[in-house]
Design an enzyme around this catalytic site. Structure first.
Site, mmCIF file in Angstrom:
data_model
loop_
_atom_site.group_PDB
_atom_site.id
_atom_site.type_symbol
_atom_site.label_atom_id
_atom_site.label_comp_id
_atom_site.label_asym_id
_atom_site.label_seq_id
_atom_site.Cartn_x
_atom_site.Cartn_y
_atom_site.Cartn_z
ATOM 1 N N ARG A 1 0.843 -1.214 0.000
ATOM 2 C CA ARG A 1 0.000 0.000 0.000
ATOM 3 C C ARG A 1 0.878 1.264 0.000
ATOM 4 O O ARG A 1 0.564 2.255 0.659
ATOM 5 C CB ARG A 1 -0.950 0.040 1.201
ATOM 6 C CG ARG A 1 -1.842 -1.153 1.330
ATOM 7 C CD ARG A 1 -2.810 -1.342 0.176
ATOM 8 N NE ARG A 1 -3.442 -2.630 0.282
ATOM 9 C CZ ARG A 1 -2.972 -3.741 -0.316
ATOM 10 N NH1 ARG A 1 -1.915 -3.692 -1.104
ATOM 11 N NH2 ARG A 1 -3.578 -4.886 -0.154
ATOM 12 N N SER B 1 -10.448 -1.757 4.042
ATOM 13 C CA SER B 1 -9.664 -1.938 5.271
ATOM 14 C C SER B 1 -9.190 -0.581 5.778
ATOM 15 O O SER B 1 -8.592 0.188 5.030
ATOM 16 C CB SER B 1 -8.435 -2.808 4.986
ATOM 17 O OG SER B 1 -8.855 -4.104 4.656
ATOM 18 N N GLU C 1 -4.588 2.632 6.695
ATOM 19 C CA GLU C 1 -4.434 2.463 5.244
ATOM 20 C C GLU C 1 -5.260 3.549 4.552
ATOM 21 O O GLU C 1 -4.878 4.086 3.521
ATOM 22 C CB GLU C 1 -4.945 1.072 4.848
ATOM 23 C CG GLU C 1 -4.945 0.838 3.357
ATOM 24 C CD GLU C 1 -5.325 -0.592 2.980
ATOM 25 O OE1 GLU C 1 -5.003 -1.542 3.740
ATOM 26 O OE2 GLU C 1 -5.963 -0.756 1.928
#
Ligand SMILES: Cc1cc2nc3c(=O)[nH]c(=O)nc-3n(C[C@H](O)[C@H](O)[C@H](O)COP(=O)(O)OP(=O)(O)OC[C@H]3O[C@@H](n4cnc5c(N)ncnc54)[C@H](O)[C@@H]3O)c2cc1C
Length: 292
Positions: free
Chosen positions: A158, A207, A277
């Site tokens: 990420r 998420s 995230e």
């Protein structure tokens, strides 16, 4: 162009106050000229894709919010595709799968744009964008447009080294020959798994936390007893503890409070500091250097 446009309409979380100005450029040149004008006039400008990984502030945003979703040009090559930043990633994955091209099957259930997916190095089911990218066309803070090969920038979990430096305008991806039926079947199975495990009926942003090395954020949050707990209208999903859902009236500050409380509790209980995230876009320029 829209004035006082509700940001909640631009976010899968359905949260956010009014944006002073929202603009959907239809060409790369259009996007670049808005950027230049905003710089000359000292107007803050930020860019989003499909808003599936952002939390907008309740108080709204000053300046210009650019949305890439009208940048949808696409040109298929020989096991390659050149696609503009606003193209829907899941659609691209489906279209490639229908050609029997393998490489993007992991992305069928990820509800972002191609540009957002590069910036987040989106991934799932063991795959990630990094493996498919050949090159990207980018707009930099000094107004230059640069074509970068995959080896010119870094991608990790990420993570994209272009974050805060440049905007992605266009992406060129590569594929491998595959078995059409098998690719389509795997994508179907992955979508079913998501339906079973993720709260797709309630507004969310995927998420919320990154998985710490060797562990899962969802497991830690569930073990700490947060499943189903709420602050205001923000609730830790009963289905998946790494998802925070908007139960209808959630404010950005509810989500931020829940995030902060979970971070301190998991830190106290397990000594692990969870990192988010999801991107919290609070104010000012995002995407190209904050200080401009
Ligand atoms: C139900 C659900 C499931 C999800 N599952 C996954 C998953 O399995 N794996 C995964 O990785 N993610 C997942 N996500 C998160 C999200 O879909 C991805 O991060 C996606 O890549 C974000 O793309 P976007 O266009 O929505 O970006 P946005 O949310 O619009 O923006 C995210 C960030 O990228 C920046 N950005 C967007 N476009 C550009 C651009 N063209 N150039 C420069 N910066 C840009 C924005 O400024 C912002 O900082 C999920 C989200 C939801 C709601």
């Amino acid at each position: 162009m829209e004035k006082n446009y509700p940001l909640y309409l631009l976010s899968t979380w359905k949260i956010g106050g009014p944006a002073e100005t929202v603009y959907w450029p239809e060409t790369v040149e259009d996007l670049s000229s808005v950027w230049h004008r905003a710089q000359e006039e000292g107007i803050p400008v930020r860019l989003i894709g499909k808003g599936s990984n952002v939390l907008f502030p309740d108080g709204g945003l000053p300046g210009i919010t650019l949305v890439t979703t009208a940048l949808r040009g696409i040109c298929w090559g020989d096991y390659t595709v050149k696609v503009e930043a606003g193209y829907t990633l899941a659609r691209l994955a489906q279209e490639a799968g229908e050609r029997g091209w393998s490489g993007l099957g992991f992305a069928r259930g990820i509800p972002g744009s191609v540009g957002g997916a590069v910036m987040m190095n989106a991934g799932a089911h063991g795959g990630e964008m990094a493996s498919s990218i050949l090159r990207v066309k980018t707009l930099w803070a000094d107004g230059s447009i640069k074509q970068l090969e995959r080896t010119d920038f870094d991608l990790g979990y990420r993570y994209c080294s272009l974050r805060g430096q440049a905007w992605i305008l266009e992406v060129e991806l590569k594929f491998q020959p595959g078995d059409r039926n098998q690719i389509l079947q795997t994508m179907k199975e992955n979508l079913s798994k998501r339906k079973a495990n993720q709260p797709l009926q309630e507004p969310n942003a995927g998420s919320v936390f990154r998985n710490p090395p060797g562990d899962s954020a969802g497991r830690l949050i569930e073990a700490a007893g947060w499943k189903g707990k709420s602050i205001g209208g923000a609730k830790v999903s009963e289905k998946h503890a790494n998802f925070i859902v908007n139960t209808g009236e959630a404010k950005s500050e509810d989500v931020l409070a829940l995030i902060q409380t979970i971070i301190s509790d998991v830190q106290d209980k397990y000594g692990i500091t969870l990192q988010t995230e999801v991107e919290s876009i609070l104010t000012g320029n995002r995407g190209i250097k904050e200080d401009r």
